[in-house]
Motif scaffolding. Structure first.
Motif, PDB file in Angstrom:
ATOM      1  N   ILE A 128      84.137  63.374  -6.344  1.00  0.00           N
ATOM      2  CA  ILE A 128      84.179  62.792  -5.003  1.00  0.00           C
ATOM      3  C   ILE A 128      82.897  62.013  -4.722  1.00  0.00           C
ATOM      4  O   ILE A 128      82.933  60.913  -4.154  1.00  0.00           O
ATOM      5  N   ARG A 129      81.770  62.584  -5.104  1.00  0.00           N
ATOM      6  CA  ARG A 129      80.492  61.887  -4.904  1.00  0.00           C
ATOM      7  C   ARG A 129      80.521  60.514  -5.568  1.00  0.00           C
ATOM      8  O   ARG A 129      80.072  59.518  -4.985  1.00  0.00           O
ATOM      9  N   TYR A 130      81.036  60.456  -6.774  1.00  0.00           N
ATOM     10  CA  TYR A 130      81.060  59.171  -7.473  1.00  0.00           C
ATOM     11  C   TYR A 130      82.010  58.184  -6.797  1.00  0.00           C
ATOM     12  O   TYR A 130      81.684  57.000  -6.654  1.00  0.00           O
ATOM     13  N   LYS A 131      83.177  58.651  -6.346  1.00  0.00           N
ATOM     14  CA  LYS A 131      84.111  57.762  -5.673  1.00  0.00           C
ATOM     15  C   LYS A 131      83.512  57.212  -4.384  1.00  0.00           C
ATOM     16  O   LYS A 131      83.681  56.031  -4.060  1.00  0.00           O
ATOM     17  N   VAL A 132      82.798  58.065  -3.659  1.00  0.00           N
ATOM     18  CA  VAL A 132      82.152  57.624  -2.422  1.00  0.00           C
ATOM     19  C   VAL A 132      81.042  56.628  -2.722  1.00  0.00           C
ATOM     20  O   VAL A 132      80.924  55.575  -2.074  1.00  0.00           O
ATOM     21  N   PHE A 133      80.210  56.963  -3.706  1.00  0.00           N
ATOM     22  CA  PHE A 133      79.111  56.062  -4.080  1.00  0.00           C
ATOM     23  C   PHE A 133      79.654  54.701  -4.491  1.00  0.00           C
ATOM     24  O   PHE A 133      79.173  53.653  -4.028  1.00  0.00           O
ATOM     25  N   LYS A 134      80.660  54.696  -5.349  1.00  0.00           N
ATOM     26  CA  LYS A 134      81.220  53.435  -5.844  1.00  0.00           C
ATOM     27  C   LYS A 134      81.850  52.631  -4.715  1.00  0.00           C
ATOM     28  O   LYS A 134      81.716  51.399  -4.664  1.00  0.00           O
ATOM     29  N   ASP A 135      82.519  53.321  -3.787  1.00  0.00           N
ATOM     30  CA  ASP A 135      83.163  52.633  -2.673  1.00  0.00           C
ATOM     31  C   ASP A 135      82.145  51.951  -1.770  1.00  0.00           C
ATOM     32  O   ASP A 135      82.307  50.774  -1.410  1.00  0.00           O
ATOM     33  N   LEU A 136      81.089  52.679  -1.413  1.00  0.00           N
ATOM     34  CA  LEU A 136      80.075  52.098  -0.532  1.00  0.00           C
ATOM     35  C   LEU A 136      79.275  51.010  -1.243  1.00  0.00           C
ATOM     36  O   LEU A 136      78.924  49.991  -0.648  1.00  0.00           O
ATOM     37  N   TRP A 137      78.970  51.234  -2.524  1.00  0.00           N
ATOM     38  CA  TRP A 137      78.236  50.221  -3.285  1.00  0.00           C
ATOM     39  C   TRP A 137      79.048  48.935  -3.380  1.00  0.00           C
ATOM     40  O   TRP A 137      78.493  47.826  -3.258  1.00  0.00           O
ATOM     41  N   SER A 138      80.346  49.067  -3.594  1.00  0.00           N
ATOM     42  CA  SER A 138      81.198  47.883  -3.729  1.00  0.00           C
ATOM     43  C   SER A 138      81.282  47.093  -2.424  1.00  0.00           C
ATOM     44  O   SER A 138      81.655  45.917  -2.438  1.00  0.00           O
ATOM     45  N   LYS A 139      80.940  47.741  -1.304  1.00  0.00           N
ATOM     46  CA  LYS A 139      80.963  47.059  -0.014  1.00  0.00           C
ATOM     47  C   LYS A 139      79.612  46.448   0.349  1.00  0.00           C
ATOM     48  O   LYS A 139      79.427  45.962   1.463  1.00  0.00           O
ATOM     49  N   GLY A 140      78.677  46.476  -0.604  1.00  0.00           N
ATOM     50  CA  GLY A 140      77.413  45.768  -0.417  1.00  0.00           C
ATOM     51  C   GLY A 140      76.249  46.601   0.077  1.00  0.00           C
ATOM     52  O   GLY A 140      75.173  46.064   0.346  1.00  0.00           O
ATOM     53  N   PHE A 141      76.440  47.922   0.205  1.00  0.00           N
ATOM     54  CA  PHE A 141      75.365  48.776   0.689  1.00  0.00           C
ATOM     55  C   PHE A 141      74.413  49.177  -0.441  1.00  0.00           C
ATOM     56  O   PHE A 141      74.759  49.146  -1.621  1.00  0.00           O
ATOM     57  N   TYR A 142      73.217  49.578  -0.043  1.00  0.00           N
ATOM     58  CA  TYR A 142      72.254  50.221  -0.929  1.00  0.00           C
ATOM     59  C   TYR A 142      72.328  51.725  -0.677  1.00  0.00           C
ATOM     60  O   TYR A 142      72.397  52.152   0.480  1.00  0.00           O
ATOM     61  N   LEU A 143      72.269  52.523  -1.741  1.00  0.00           N
ATOM     62  CA  LEU A 143      72.362  53.971  -1.584  1.00  0.00           C
ATOM     63  C   LEU A 143      71.229  54.667  -2.319  1.00  0.00           C
ATOM     64  O   LEU A 143      70.829  54.258  -3.413  1.00  0.00           O
ATOM     65  N   THR A 144      70.710  55.721  -1.682  1.00  0.00           N
ATOM     66  CA  THR A 144      69.714  56.575  -2.313  1.00  0.00           C
ATOM     67  C   THR A 144      70.111  58.033  -2.098  1.00  0.00           C
ATOM     68  O   THR A 144      71.065  58.323  -1.373  1.00  0.00           O
ATOM     69  N   CYS A 145      69.367  58.932  -2.697  1.00  0.00           N
ATOM     70  CA  CYS A 145      69.631  60.359  -2.527  1.00  0.00           C
ATOM     71  C   CYS A 145      69.376  60.761  -1.078  1.00  0.00           C
ATOM     72  O   CYS A 145      68.368  60.404  -0.477  1.00  0.00           O
ATOM     73  N   GLY A 146      70.320  61.536  -0.497  1.00  0.00           N
ATOM     74  CA  GLY A 146      70.189  61.936   0.900  1.00  0.00           C
ATOM     75  C   GLY A 146      69.782  63.373   1.105  1.00  0.00           C
ATOM     76  O   GLY A 146      69.861  63.889   2.231  1.00  0.00           O
ATOM     77  N   LEU A 147      69.353  64.037   0.038  1.00  0.00           N
ATOM     78  CA  LEU A 147      69.045  65.465   0.121  1.00  0.00           C
ATOM     79  C   LEU A 147      67.972  65.764   1.166  1.00  0.00           C
ATOM     80  O   LEU A 147      68.042  66.772   1.879  1.00  0.00           O
ATOM     81  N   LYS A 148      67.004  64.900   1.279  1.00  0.00           N
ATOM     82  CA  LYS A 148      65.902  65.121   2.216  1.00  0.00           C
ATOM     83  C   LYS A 148      66.385  65.192   3.652  1.00  0.00           C
ATOM     84  O   LYS A 148      65.776  65.872   4.502  1.00  0.00           O
ATOM     85  N   PHE A 149      67.496  64.542   3.961  1.00  0.00           N
ATOM     86  CA  PHE A 149      68.034  64.515   5.331  1.00  0.00           C
ATOM     87  C   PHE A 149      69.310  65.345   5.449  1.00  0.00           C
ATOM     88  O   PHE A 149      70.062  65.186   6.413  1.00  0.00           O
ATOM     89  N   GLY A 150      69.571  66.211   4.483  1.00  0.00           N
ATOM     90  CA  GLY A 150      70.711  67.099   4.570  1.00  0.00           C
ATOM     91  C   GLY A 150      72.036  66.477   4.204  1.00  0.00           C
ATOM     92  O   GLY A 150      73.088  66.975   4.615  1.00  0.00           O
ATOM     93  N   GLY A 151      72.036  65.401   3.443  1.00  0.00           N
ATOM     94  CA  GLY A 151      73.275  64.748   3.040  1.00  0.00           C
ATOM     95  C   GLY A 151      73.317  64.496   1.548  1.00  0.00           C
ATOM     96  O   GLY A 151      72.396  64.863   0.808  1.00  0.00           O
ATOM     97  N   ASP A 152      74.388  63.861   1.112  1.00  0.00           N
ATOM     98  CA  ASP A 152      74.502  63.479  -0.291  1.00  0.00           C
ATOM     99  C   ASP A 152      73.864  62.123  -0.551  1.00  0.00           C
ATOM    100  O   ASP A 152      73.209  61.932  -1.578  1.00  0.00           O
ATOM    101  N   PHE A 153      74.061  61.176   0.382  1.00  0.00           N
ATOM    102  CA  PHE A 153      73.507  59.837   0.209  1.00  0.00           C
ATOM    103  C   PHE A 153      72.938  59.326   1.525  1.00  0.00           C
ATOM    104  O   PHE A 153      73.435  59.652   2.604  1.00  0.00           O
ATOM    105  N   LEU A 154      71.895  58.516   1.405  1.00  0.00           N
ATOM    106  CA  LEU A 154      71.440  57.677   2.506  1.00  0.00           C
ATOM    107  C   LEU A 154      71.978  56.277   2.247  1.00  0.00           C
ATOM    108  O   LEU A 154      71.908  55.783   1.112  1.00  0.00           O
ATOM    109  N   VAL A 155      72.497  55.644   3.284  1.00  0.00           N
ATOM    110  CA  VAL A 155      73.130  54.337   3.129  1.00  0.00           C
ATOM    111  C   VAL A 155      72.345  53.301   3.933  1.00  0.00           C
ATOM    112  O   VAL A 155      72.083  53.493   5.126  1.00  0.00           O
ATOM    113  N   TYR A 156      71.998  52.212   3.255  1.00  0.00           N
ATOM    114  CA  TYR A 156      71.202  51.139   3.858  1.00  0.00           C
ATOM    115  C   TYR A 156      72.011  49.848   3.861  1.00  0.00           C
ATOM    116  O   TYR A 156      72.775  49.577   2.932  1.00  0.00           O
ATOM    117  N   GLU A 157      71.792  49.037   4.881  1.00  0.00           N
ATOM    118  CA  GLU A 157      72.447  47.741   4.940  1.00  0.00           C
ATOM    119  C   GLU A 157      71.688  46.677   4.166  1.00  0.00           C
ATOM    120  O   GLU A 157      72.207  45.572   3.967  1.00  0.00           O
TER     121      GLU A 157
END
Length: 224
Positions: A128-157
């Protein structure tokens, strides 16, 4: 195995199923051309005793490694073991010589690398993590590890060097107490808490709004 091909395929060096980038040009190309960021975890040669800035190698997320290989932008490789190491005894030349008697000959160490397959998914969460990462990446976002903020990914525009993260994405179901606490973190840091769910055909995103008076979370469908 053949050496690195001439079509700019990037070598991702695998160590204990973790992917690393050691080449500065490869790291720059990944960031500027492919929106693959990773995390710099090394020290700077000129300033090895500080912790404000890091250097190579760059540690990639498992999802970043898989995306690079699937898109044929990169390949996963390993260095072979130093199986050709041998030693040779040499006599002392000077009785006051402090260097050791054993000389290690490195001329026969294999310098080529071997291509290795991607690690398999260990559980449904990784899929699921990979499907989510690939989906958001394909939409033009930047993604990093979100563990520091209690999530799986941080998403940047945009590039995190110029933009703050707008979303904290969770790829797993959370109970109410954890969801409340993480929603407070997202609110304090001026981000939106998003839960990503796989409905079998596509990824559905639910955004959470915390009601400060009742500590209830209202969730609504959200489209990126």
């Amino acid at each position: 195995m053949e050496n690195k091909m001439s079509n700019n395929v990037i070598d991702v060096h695998m160590i204990n199923n973790k992917g690393f980038i050691w080449n500065a040009n490869d790291w720059y190309m990944l960031r500027t051309t492919h929106r693959i960021l990773g995390s710099l975890i090394g020290t700077l040669p000129s300033m090895p005793r500080q912790e404000d800035q890091n250097g190579l190698p760059c540690l990639l997320l498992p999802e970043e490694v898989r995306l690079l290989v699937e898109n044929r932008t990169g390949r996963t490789v390993e260095y072979p073991s130093f199986i050709s190491l041998h030693t040779k005894e040499t006599p002392k030349v000077n009785p006051f010589e402090t260097s050791p008697n054993v000389v290690i000959h490195l001329d026969e160490i294999r310098s080529d690398i071997i291509e290795v397959p991607l690690p398999e998914f260990m559980n449904d969460l990784e899929r699921i993590r990979y499907k989510v990462f690939k989906d958001l990446w394909s939409k033009g976002f930047y993604l990093t590890c979100g563990l520091k903020f209690g999530g799986d990914f941080l998403v940047y525009e945009g590039d995190p060097l110029a933009y703050h993260a707008k979303y904290i994405v969770n790829c797993r179901d959370l109970d109410k107490q954890i969801m409340v606490s993480r929603s407070r973190v997202s609110s304090i840091t001026n981000k939106k808490m998003v839960l990503a769910k796989d409905d079998g055909n596509s990824i559905m995103y639910l955004i959470y709004h915390l009601d400060d008076t009742s500590q209830n979370n209202d969730k609504i469908n959200y489209t990126f």
